[in-house]
Motif scaffolding. Structure first.
Motif, PDB file in Angstrom:
ATOM      1  N   SER A   2       0.728  -1.177  -0.013  1.00 30.58           N
ATOM      2  CA  SER A   2       0.253   0.058  -0.127  1.00 30.58           C
ATOM      3  C   SER A   2       0.991   1.146  -0.109  1.00 30.58           C
ATOM      4  CB  SER A   2      -0.873   0.032   1.181  1.00 30.58           C
ATOM      5  OG  SER A   2      -0.021   0.464   2.553  1.00 30.58           O
ATOM      6  N   GLU A   3       0.212   2.467  -0.158  1.00 28.19           N
ATOM      7  CA  GLU A   3       0.965   3.674  -0.079  1.00 28.19           C
ATOM      8  C   GLU A   3       1.605   3.911   1.153  1.00 28.19           C
ATOM      9  OE1 GLU A   3      -1.158   6.846  -2.082  1.00 28.19           O
ATOM     10  OE2 GLU A   3      -1.629   5.461  -3.518  1.00 28.19           O
ATOM     11  N   ASN A   4       0.878   3.445   2.449  1.00 32.17           N
ATOM     12  CA  ASN A   4       1.276   3.707   3.781  1.00 32.17           C
ATOM     13  C   ASN A   4       2.363   2.611   4.257  1.00 32.17           C
ATOM     14  OD1 ASN A   4      -0.503   5.828   4.119  1.00 32.17           O
ATOM     15  ND2 ASN A   4      -2.105   4.326   4.279  1.00 32.17           N
ATOM     16  N   SER A  15       1.806  -0.807   6.354  1.00 31.53           N
ATOM     17  CA  SER A  15       0.869  -0.577   7.487  1.00 31.53           C
ATOM     18  C   SER A  15      -0.387  -1.564   7.332  1.00 31.53           C
ATOM     19  CB  SER A  15       0.395   0.855   7.352  1.00 31.53           C
ATOM     20  OG  SER A  15      -0.551   1.284   6.237  1.00 31.53           O
ATOM     21  N   LYS A  23      -0.169  -0.867  15.347  1.00 27.55           N
ATOM     22  CA  LYS A  23      -0.612   0.476  14.616  1.00 27.55           C
ATOM     23  C   LYS A  23      -0.918   1.308  15.988  1.00 27.55           C
ATOM     24  CE  LYS A  23      -3.016  -1.699  10.549  1.00 27.55           C
ATOM     25  NZ  LYS A  23      -4.125  -1.752  10.202  1.00 27.55           N
TER      26      LYS A  23
END
Length: 73
Positions: A2-4, A15, A23
């Motif tokens: 993912s972009e995170n 993430s 988290k």
């Protein structure tokens, strides 16, 4: 991935692959970093303000001493 992406000790972690506890810990760390930066900013302001008050006190004492010397001359 993912972009995170979170980089910890040179390793990238997606993430989405982190547990809820992980988290949560990351959120706590980020919040503490924000608070630390804010406190550092406030401390800088307090230090500068204190220095100004000290300088003003010294100046006023010097002025008072000069006035005493002029009056006794």
């Amino acid at each position: 991935m993912s972009e995170n992406v979170i980089n910890i000790n040179g390793t990238d972690y997606d993430s989405e692959d982190l547990s809820n506890d992980q988290k949560y810990i990351i959120n706590q760390i980020q919040d503490l970093q924000t608070k630390e930066n804010s406190l550092r900013f406030q401390l800088d302001q307090v230090r500068v303000a204190r220095e100004v008050f000290v300088a003003n006190l010294i100046k006023s004492l010097e002025t008072k001493d000069e006035e005493k010397e002029a009056a006794s001359a």
